[in-house]
Design a protein around this motif. Sequence first.
Motif, PDB file in Angstrom:
ATOM      1  N   ALA A  46     -57.280  16.895  70.033  1.00 24.25           N
ATOM      2  CA  ALA A  46     -57.219  15.469  69.696  1.00 24.25           C
ATOM      3  C   ALA A  46     -58.443  14.738  70.226  1.00 24.25           C
ATOM      4  O   ALA A  46     -59.011  13.874  69.538  1.00 24.25           O
ATOM      5  CB  ALA A  46     -55.948  14.840  70.261  1.00 24.25           C
ATOM      6  N   ARG A  47     -58.881  15.075  71.426  1.00 22.52           N
ATOM      7  CA  ARG A  47     -60.071  14.429  71.989  1.00 22.52           C
ATOM      8  C   ARG A  47     -61.298  14.730  71.131  1.00 22.52           C
ATOM      9  O   ARG A  47     -62.100  13.834  70.836  1.00 22.52           O
ATOM     10  CB  ARG A  47     -60.290  14.893  73.427  1.00 22.52           C
ATOM     11  CG  ARG A  47     -61.528  14.278  74.077  1.00 22.52           C
ATOM     12  CD  ARG A  47     -61.657  14.671  75.535  1.00 22.52           C
ATOM     13  NE  ARG A  47     -60.693  13.941  76.368  1.00 22.52           N
ATOM     14  CZ  ARG A  47     -59.602  14.465  76.906  1.00 22.52           C
ATOM     15  NH1 ARG A  47     -59.315  15.755  76.701  1.00 22.52           N
ATOM     16  NH2 ARG A  47     -58.790  13.736  77.644  1.00 22.52           N
ATOM     17  N   ALA A  48     -61.452  15.982  70.723  1.00 22.15           N
ATOM     18  CA  ALA A  48     -62.579  16.342  69.861  1.00 22.15           C
ATOM     19  C   ALA A  48     -62.511  15.588  68.536  1.00 22.15           C
ATOM     20  O   ALA A  48     -63.534  15.119  68.020  1.00 22.15           O
ATOM     21  CB  ALA A  48     -62.590  17.850  69.613  1.00 22.15           C
ATOM     22  N   ALA A  49     -61.306  15.450  67.976  1.00 22.93           N
ATOM     23  CA  ALA A  49     -61.140  14.737  66.707  1.00 22.93           C
ATOM     24  C   ALA A  49     -61.504  13.272  66.846  1.00 22.93           C
ATOM     25  O   ALA A  49     -62.210  12.702  66.000  1.00 22.93           O
ATOM     26  CB  ALA A  49     -59.698  14.885  66.223  1.00 22.93           C
ATOM     27  N   LEU A  50     -61.035  12.634  67.901  1.00 25.86           N
ATOM     28  CA  LEU A  50     -61.309  11.209  68.095  1.00 25.86           C
ATOM     29  C   LEU A  50     -62.801  10.953  68.288  1.00 25.86           C
ATOM     30  O   LEU A  50     -63.351   9.983  67.754  1.00 25.86           O
ATOM     31  CB  LEU A  50     -60.519  10.688  69.292  1.00 25.86           C
ATOM     32  CG  LEU A  50     -59.002  10.651  69.107  1.00 25.86           C
ATOM     33  CD1 LEU A  50     -58.313  10.398  70.444  1.00 25.86           C
ATOM     34  CD2 LEU A  50     -58.592   9.592  68.099  1.00 25.86           C
ATOM     35  N   ARG A  51     -63.456  11.819  69.030  1.00 20.30           N
ATOM     36  CA  ARG A  51     -64.893  11.636  69.238  1.00 20.30           C
ATOM     37  C   ARG A  51     -65.671  11.867  67.952  1.00 20.30           C
ATOM     38  O   ARG A  51     -66.683  11.190  67.706  1.00 20.30           O
ATOM     39  CB  ARG A  51     -65.381  12.554  70.363  1.00 20.30           C
ATOM     40  CG  ARG A  51     -64.820  12.151  71.721  1.00 20.30           C
ATOM     41  CD  ARG A  51     -65.439  12.948  72.846  1.00 20.30           C
ATOM     42  NE  ARG A  51     -64.809  12.605  74.119  1.00 20.30           N
ATOM     43  CZ  ARG A  51     -65.142  13.118  75.293  1.00 20.30           C
ATOM     44  NH1 ARG A  51     -66.139  13.999  75.357  1.00 20.30           N
ATOM     45  NH2 ARG A  51     -64.522  12.768  76.396  1.00 20.30           N
ATOM     46  N   ALA A  52     -65.203  12.803  67.126  1.00 24.15           N
ATOM     47  CA  ALA A  52     -65.861  13.018  65.839  1.00 24.15           C
ATOM     48  C   ALA A  52     -65.719  11.784  64.957  1.00 24.15           C
ATOM     49  O   ALA A  52     -66.674  11.366  64.295  1.00 24.15           O
ATOM     50  CB  ALA A  52     -65.266  14.243  65.144  1.00 24.15           C
TER      51      ALA A  52
END
Length: 233
Positions: A156-162
Motif C-alpha cells: 500500500a505504501r508503494a502504491a500511494l507513493r506511485a
Amino acid sequence: MAPVPGGYDRNVKTMRVRLPYADRAEAGALLAEILWDMAPRDPVVLALPRGGVAVAAPVAERLRAPLDVLVTRKIGHPARPELGVGAIAEGGRPVFDSEMLDRLGLEPEDVAEVAGRERRELARRVRVYRGDRSLPELRGRDVIVVDDGLATGGTARAALRAVRTIQAGRGRVTLAVPVAAPETVEAMRGEADEIVVPVTPENFRAVGQWYRRFDQLSDDDVLGLLAGAGRDG
C-alpha cells in the motif's frame, strides 16, 4: 463476533463494525457508503490486485467512478522470498522497509536483482490486466486506493507513493481498506491525505481472519470484475 470499537480523528476515519465481514463485497459496500459521505471530487478508484479489486468494485459503483488496478509487487529477501523487505508499484520506484533491511544487515543494492525480477513481473501483470491501456488520468482528481486489508502496509505504501508521483501534486489521495492492524495505520500517516479504515482490531494477525469467506482470486476473476465496472475515466 462483537462489534469492534473505532474512533475518528483528523485524517484517519474508523467506526464500529461487526466482524467478521461475510466477504470482500460486503466490506466494499461498507467502504462505499463511508466514501460516498466524503463526497470525493471526480474520483478514480484504483484497486490493488487481486483481492482489492473485489472490495473496490462496489466502491466504484457507488461513487460512479472508473475502476482500474494499480499493480504492485512485494520485494522479498534474496534467500527467503516470503520475507518482504520492500515493494514496488507501477509508475513508482521501489520502496524499502529500512528497519527490516537494517535488521537483516542488507542494503537496497543487495536486493537489486530481486527488485528487477519483480519489476518485470509487474510489467507482465499490467499487460494481463490492462493490455496496452494506460492508467486513467489522475492529476486534478481524488484518487482512492483500495485493498482488502492492511497488515504490514508495504504494498500500500508503494502504491500511494506511485500515485503521488503520477499526480505531481495535483489531487488528493485516500487509502481505503476494510480492516487494518492499528500499528500499521499509525505508520501510514502522511502517506495519504486520508485513511478510511472502518475497524482496527488490536488482535490483528492476518487480513483473512476478518472475513468469513476469503477465497483467493484468479486473474480471470480480476478481469471479470474490471469488465463489469466503468474502467474508462
